[in-house]
Design a protein around this motif. Sequence first.
Motif, mmCIF file in Angstrom:
data_model
loop_
_atom_site.group_PDB
_atom_site.id
_atom_site.type_symbol
_atom_site.label_atom_id
_atom_site.label_comp_id
_atom_site.label_asym_id
_atom_site.label_seq_id
_atom_site.Cartn_x
_atom_site.Cartn_y
_atom_site.Cartn_z
ATOM 1 N N LEU A 87 47.335 33.937 34.494
ATOM 2 C CA LEU A 87 47.218 34.329 32.959
ATOM 3 C C LEU A 87 46.334 33.402 32.563
ATOM 4 C CD1 LEU A 87 48.281 36.240 30.639
ATOM 5 C CD2 LEU A 87 50.068 34.408 30.905
ATOM 6 N N PHE A 88 45.608 32.580 32.622
ATOM 7 C CA PHE A 88 44.655 31.682 31.961
ATOM 8 C C PHE A 88 43.827 31.922 32.472
ATOM 9 C CE2 PHE A 88 48.482 28.947 31.816
ATOM 10 C CZ PHE A 88 48.484 28.317 30.450
ATOM 11 N N ALA A 89 43.439 33.254 32.991
ATOM 12 C CA ALA A 89 42.122 33.451 32.871
ATOM 13 C C ALA A 89 41.322 34.475 31.964
ATOM 14 C CB ALA A 89 42.072 35.274 34.407
ATOM 15 N N ALA A 90 42.407 34.871 31.146
ATOM 16 C CA ALA A 90 42.211 35.784 29.871
ATOM 17 C C ALA A 90 41.353 34.327 29.060
ATOM 18 C CB ALA A 90 43.640 36.163 29.745
ATOM 19 N N VAL A 91 41.527 32.676 29.341
ATOM 20 C CA VAL A 91 41.273 32.511 28.633
ATOM 21 C C VAL A 91 39.920 32.215 28.191
ATOM 22 C CG1 VAL A 91 41.037 29.560 27.753
ATOM 23 C CG2 VAL A 91 43.425 30.837 28.693
ATOM 24 N N SER A 92 39.134 32.508 29.167
ATOM 25 C CA SER A 92 37.309 32.319 29.391
ATOM 26 C C SER A 92 36.819 34.105 29.241
ATOM 27 C CB SER A 92 36.863 31.797 30.810
ATOM 28 O OG SER A 92 35.288 31.803 30.618
ATOM 29 N N PRO A 93 36.149 34.357 28.616
ATOM 30 C CA PRO A 93 34.929 35.502 28.655
ATOM 31 C C PRO A 93 34.580 36.173 30.247
ATOM 32 C CG PRO A 93 34.196 34.481 26.648
ATOM 33 C CD PRO A 93 35.039 33.519 27.835
ATOM 34 N N ARG A 94 34.346 34.218 31.152
ATOM 35 C CA ARG A 94 33.635 34.705 32.363
ATOM 36 C C ARG A 94 34.840 35.302 33.293
ATOM 37 N NH1 ARG A 94 31.916 28.052 33.314
ATOM 38 N NH2 ARG A 94 32.290 29.439 35.283
ATOM 39 N N THR A 95 36.290 34.670 32.963
ATOM 40 C CA THR A 95 36.782 35.709 34.035
ATOM 41 C C THR A 95 38.629 36.627 33.025
ATOM 42 O OG1 THR A 95 38.430 33.454 33.172
ATOM 43 C CG2 THR A 95 36.869 33.329 35.799
ATOM 44 N N ALA A 96 38.575 37.178 31.999
ATOM 45 C CA ALA A 96 38.976 38.276 31.162
ATOM 46 C C ALA A 96 38.900 39.186 32.140
ATOM 47 C CB ALA A 96 38.860 38.328 30.170
ATOM 48 N N GLY A 97 38.319 40.134 32.530
ATOM 49 C CA GLY A 97 38.102 40.904 32.871
ATOM 50 C C GLY A 97 39.230 40.673 34.165
ATOM 51 N N LEU A 98 39.288 40.142 34.768
ATOM 52 C CA LEU A 98 40.629 39.434 36.052
ATOM 53 C C LEU A 98 42.000 39.742 35.415
ATOM 54 C CD1 LEU A 98 39.681 36.526 37.854
ATOM 55 C CD2 LEU A 98 39.169 38.175 38.353
ATOM 56 N N VAL A 99 42.095 39.882 34.285
ATOM 57 C CA VAL A 99 43.649 40.328 34.008
ATOM 58 C C VAL A 99 43.535 41.685 32.831
ATOM 59 C CG1 VAL A 99 44.334 37.828 34.077
ATOM 60 C CG2 VAL A 99 43.145 38.663 32.439
ATOM 61 N N GLU A 100 42.735 42.336 33.239
ATOM 62 C CA GLU A 100 42.196 43.370 32.365
ATOM 63 C C GLU A 100 43.266 44.546 32.885
ATOM 64 O OE1 GLU A 100 39.384 47.693 32.022
ATOM 65 O OE2 GLU A 100 39.162 45.977 33.398
ATOM 66 N N GLY A 101 43.665 45.000 31.810
ATOM 67 C CA GLY A 101 45.367 45.677 32.112
ATOM 68 C C GLY A 101 46.442 45.547 31.951
ATOM 69 N N ILE A 102 46.623 43.904 31.678
ATOM 70 C CA ILE A 102 47.698 43.179 31.548
ATOM 71 C C ILE A 102 48.643 43.517 29.879
ATOM 72 C CG2 ILE A 102 46.817 40.835 30.400
ATOM 73 C CD1 ILE A 102 48.588 39.658 32.532
ATOM 74 N N ASP A 103 47.801 43.966 28.982
ATOM 75 C CA ASP A 103 47.648 44.244 27.720
ATOM 76 C C ASP A 103 49.183 45.108 27.891
ATOM 77 O OD1 ASP A 103 45.343 45.026 28.285
ATOM 78 O OD2 ASP A 103 45.170 45.637 26.114
ATOM 79 N N ARG A 104 48.954 46.575 28.703
ATOM 80 C CA ARG A 104 50.443 47.276 28.562
ATOM 81 C C ARG A 104 51.673 46.966 29.843
ATOM 82 N NH1 ARG A 104 45.352 50.417 31.784
ATOM 83 N NH2 ARG A 104 47.143 52.086 31.906
ATOM 84 N N ALA A 105 51.723 45.463 29.987
ATOM 85 C CA ALA A 105 52.360 45.101 30.957
ATOM 86 C C ALA A 105 53.728 45.541 30.502
ATOM 87 C CB ALA A 105 52.743 44.259 31.506
ATOM 88 N N ASP A 106 54.741 46.047 30.629
ATOM 89 C CA ASP A 106 55.812 45.840 29.717
ATOM 90 C C ASP A 106 56.794 44.465 29.998
ATOM 91 O OD1 ASP A 106 56.835 48.371 29.612
ATOM 92 O OD2 ASP A 106 56.779 48.195 31.815
ATOM 93 N N SER A 107 56.675 43.270 31.212
ATOM 94 C CA SER A 107 56.586 41.881 30.993
ATOM 95 C C SER A 107 55.897 40.960 32.105
ATOM 96 C CB SER A 107 58.064 41.687 31.589
ATOM 97 O OG SER A 107 57.770 42.132 32.761
ATOM 98 N N ILE A 108 55.990 39.674 31.147
ATOM 99 C CA ILE A 108 54.736 38.784 31.866
ATOM 100 C C ILE A 108 55.620 38.079 31.329
ATOM 101 C CG2 ILE A 108 52.275 37.859 31.376
ATOM 102 C CD1 ILE A 108 51.581 39.711 29.519
ATOM 103 N N ALA A 109 55.272 36.395 33.045
ATOM 104 C CA ALA A 109 55.774 35.556 33.178
ATOM 105 C C ALA A 109 54.383 34.284 33.701
ATOM 106 C CB ALA A 109 56.602 35.159 34.793
ATOM 107 N N GLY A 110 54.287 33.831 33.401
ATOM 108 C CA GLY A 110 53.831 32.199 32.939
ATOM 109 C C GLY A 110 54.492 31.094 33.159
#
Length: 535
Positions: free
Chosen positions: A288-311
């Motif tokens: 989930l921390f891939a979202a912290v950097s623009p360099r890797t944010a594309g790896l979590v594209e779509g996570i903002d549509r998840a019903d639940s997220i574990a971190g």
Amino acid sequence: MGDPFFDRDVETEVLARVSAAAGPYLDSLAERPVYDPGTAPLLADLARLVGDSGGEGLAGRVGDSDGLPEQGVGTLAAVERLLRVGTAAATHSAGPRFFHFVIGGATPAALAADWTTSLLDQNAAFRASSPLAAELERIALRWLRELFGLPEAYGGALVPSATFANFTSLAVATHWWAEQHDVDVAADGLAGLPRMPVVSGGYVHASARKALQMLGHGRDTVEVYAADPVGRADLPAIERRLAELSGPAILIGNAGEVNAGDFDRLDILADLAERYGAWLHVDGAFGLFAAVSPRTAGLVEGIDRADSIAGDAHKWLNVPYESGFAFLKEPSRLPAAFGMPGTAYLPGPGSPLGSGGPAADRSSADRPASARSVQPALPDGPVDYALHGPESSRRARAMPIWATLAAYGRTGYRLMVERQLDLAQRLARLVDEAPELERLAEVPLCIVCFRAAPEHLPADQLDDLNRRLGAALLADGRVYAGTTVYAGRVALRPAIVNWRTTEADIDLLVEVVRELLARLASPPSSAVSRVTRAT
């Protein structure tokens, strides 16, 4: 020694001794080995409380037994012994060269706040037990949500680990699934329901299986559709399975596979979940921390549509154990899953401390399932987090999260993550340059999966060699990195998430690996080679 009441005068002194020991210990982490096998005999001192020159006295002498002493040695003696043994014999995973699991350190702010957590000793269960803890948790969850770029509607709770985050998320998913069958599973349980369908690619983690096991679904309920031996999701097969199912299903996406740091296509899984009415849960323990950097944010594209997220916060957020979190698209579902029956002295339905009122105390059997499944709106401000997760009494684990985010902010964490992304690429480059090492996967994030592969050894001997290499690394202790099996091959998979790690630590890791490998698999001499070829 007797009642601790009579030892209260040393309370400040003993804390000062811990503080005095902390400075030298923390300063030594950059140089000391991660683990020193020579300290193992010290562990016996934890059970055998015999007198020594340190002045601990003979109270509690038990010889070779490790039973509970009849008389204690007192506050100062007990803590001094713990410091003496612990600072020597611990695995120094807070330091910069622990790469074995995905384990962060504790930032200075998080460490100090964790001490404060114990000092204040708050029960973060209810607003009534600690308004401070409730407000800190509300702020920490909001800041985490903003750090990861999740929509404002998302909410959740802090939990002890990623396993508990998966448990919390999948418990809510279970309640949602049961609602589709017109059953209030909180009141009536799973009896009579069909088996809950759970679908995933091959990256599904053991902690998700454990959560399903604890929830009564069974760890083997997960249907795995993998496109290759690595475990990449077979998306067409997953879609076919969702289309075949006659009812709702749980779809698990994986952000950050543990062997090489790869990601499922969360955007495609979100599309499938919407198309077939499935619940999308994303296990993003460290990915989930891939979202912290623009360099890797594309790896979590779509996570903002998840019903639940574990971190997990005690991974890449670098706060002390135990610290995880679960986010829900509909956080109002949490009390339905984790609320407790009304008790006069606790907030909740049927209690004068709660907001449910007399009507809320009626038996669920008196109401139709369709009415029972309605999710109430969450109140503004702090909530009773004991009703939002599996724990009732709860440590105020928001304090280290609040402190580290307050101290370093969004920019500080982006810089830390990007520095560690660079370190992972450096390790990948060093592996590629070493003729006796072989990288097995791309490096999208912070894990580098590679193995020893000397040219003079046949392929069928490499798994055994790498097992011995992994064991040698742990026994050596200068750096710590264990083995895994990736696509059927035994390999190393060092993970880089500690805020202290530097380029020198990465270089040392490769140096030690090559040094130990030279001992374990030195190439034959030319004479031996000629004999071997001749025969």
